[in-house]
Design an enzyme around this catalytic site. Structure first.
Site, PDB file in Angstrom:
ATOM      1  N   THR A   1       0.874  -1.159   0.349  1.00 51.41           N
ATOM      2  CA  THR A   1      -0.007   0.501   0.011  1.00 51.41           C
ATOM      3  C   THR A   1       0.946   0.996   0.518  1.00 51.41           C
ATOM      4  O   THR A   1       1.997   1.334   0.898  1.00 51.41           O
ATOM      5  CB  THR A   1      -0.838  -0.187   1.394  1.00 51.41           C
ATOM      6  OG1 THR A   1      -1.334  -0.640   1.659  1.00 51.41           O
ATOM      7  CG2 THR A   1      -2.032   1.218   1.595  1.00 51.41           C
ATOM      8  N   ASP A  32      -8.840  -1.747   4.925  1.00 52.37           N
ATOM      9  CA  ASP A  32      -8.827   0.285   4.483  1.00 52.37           C
ATOM     10  C   ASP A  32      -8.161   0.970   4.249  1.00 52.37           C
ATOM     11  O   ASP A  32      -8.792   2.039   4.519  1.00 52.37           O
ATOM     12  CB  ASP A  32      -8.581   0.383   6.337  1.00 52.37           C
ATOM     13  CG  ASP A  32      -7.049   0.457   6.313  1.00 52.37           C
ATOM     14  OD1 ASP A  32      -6.292  -0.255   5.980  1.00 52.37           O
ATOM     15  OD2 ASP A  32      -5.807   0.882   6.806  1.00 52.37           O
TER      16      ASP A  32
END
Lengths: 136, 220
Positions: A1, A32
């Site tokens: 990420t 998330d």
């Protein structure tokens, strides 16, 4: 990420995250990454935050919202980052995750749990990108 | 007459002097902005964002360019197409962008068939009043707004990774309290299925073991 915070020449702040999530996740699972306040958050009056880690856990604590609100209350980036991570670790001692905080003046710091974390910075006083290492 | 000229010049000078000294001080001070901060040593992504911000563009544009660079380069495999296959071997993207000035947010979740995650999130922020679009709805929106697609987001590497996992009886995985515990499914609940009364009444404890899959190369 990748979770990135930018302060532009006007002093305006924006954040962003992009990820392809966890490997071998159950189809339909969303981490998330796209959750404002968890993987990234920004408020021009305060600063910004980026995060990475086990999204299934971090999404329950919104660490980046916590970081920005802590800086709003007067915490320095390092303290705000550590505080946000420790709140998660208190409930989930085995979780892995990290946050990086930057205040509206460009001061930055990172905090992590369960792994060693690195983040990258570029500002006008550097010739190129610098990598900072944060130990859990 | 000359004296009045002189006094005008003097007063003008006195007027501008503070401004000049302030400007000089400002120039002397080390510049603070722009600043780019990013998770992980994604050097090229930060360079891409820096180029845009240093050219005077907005922070939002710099974030889009920085994250886009990472998607194209795939960074450490956890960003962009071609990585992190799900149980079906498919790659899907999540992305988010937030403008700290207007508090506007755009996000896409589990987006299929479209490789430009951060640009899709930006399109949600710019061309909808929503905050988050998910699944094929997000893909359709992004394509309708001009992003290329539909396309297959898998790569030879992600497919090989997935096939190896399948051969290893789909272990490890993210399933819990199911049978078969050590196989590829289809999975059934281990006890009682939908009988919620099986929930115990005693004070619960936080049961959490770090999923064996989660780690430096497998996370959000």
């Amino acid at each position: 990420t990748i979770s990135m915070a930018v302060i532009d020449k006007m002093g305006h702040i924006a954040v962003g995250t992009s990820t392809n999530g966890a490997t071998f996740k159950i189809p339909g699972r969303v981490g998330d990454g796209p959750i404002a306040g968890s993987s990234a958050y920004a408020d021009d009056e305060v600063g910004g935050c980026g995060a990475t880690g086990d999204g299934d856990i971090m999404m329950r604590f919104l660490p980046c919202y916590q970081v920005v609100e802590s800086m709003r209350q007067g915490m320095k980036p390092e303290q705000a980052a550590k505080d946000a991570v420790s709140r998660i670790a208190r409930k989930f001692p085995d979780f892995v995750g990290a946050v990086v905080a930057v205040d509206k003046n460009g001061s930055h710091a990172g905090a992590c749990h369960g792994w060693t974390f690195q983040y990258s910075v570029r500002d006008p006083n550097m010739d190129d990108v610098q990598v900072f290492t944060v130990l859990p | 007459m000359a004296r009045s000229y002189l006094s005008i010049i003097l007063s003008t000078l006195l007027l501008f002097l503070p401004l000049l000294t302030a400007a000089e001080a400002e120039l002397g001070k080390p510049k603070k902005f722009p600043v780019v901060v990013s998770t992980w040593p994604f050097i090229e992504a930060v360079r891409a964002a820096w180029r845009v911000a240093n050219n005077g563009s907005s922070a939002v544009e710099a974030v889009v360019e920085g994250c886009s660079a990472c998607e194209e380069l795939r960074c450490d495999g956890t960003v962009g197409p071609g990585g992190s296959p799900n149980e079906n071997g498919e790659t899907m993207l999540d992305a988010l962008i937030m403008d700290g000035v207007t508090m506007e947010v755009g996000a896409v979740a589990a987006m299929r068939y479209v490789k430009d995650g951060i640009r899709a999130a930006w399109l949600v922020m710019k061309h909808s009043q929503h905050t988050l679009l998910a699944g094929e709805g997000a893909s359709a929106f992004a394509i309708s707004m001009g992003l290329p697609g539909p396309m297959n987001l898998s790569s030879p590497e992600s497919l090989k990774k997935w096939l190896d996992w399948k051969e290893n009886r789909c272990q490890p995985n993210f399933r819990k309290n199911v049978v078969p515990a050590n196989g590829c499914g289809p999975y059934k609940p281990k006890h009682g299925g939908m009988d919620v009364s099986t929930e115990s009444c005693e004070m619960g404890t936080i049961e959490y073991r770090l999923p064996p899959l989660v780690g430096p190369h497998n996370h959000d």
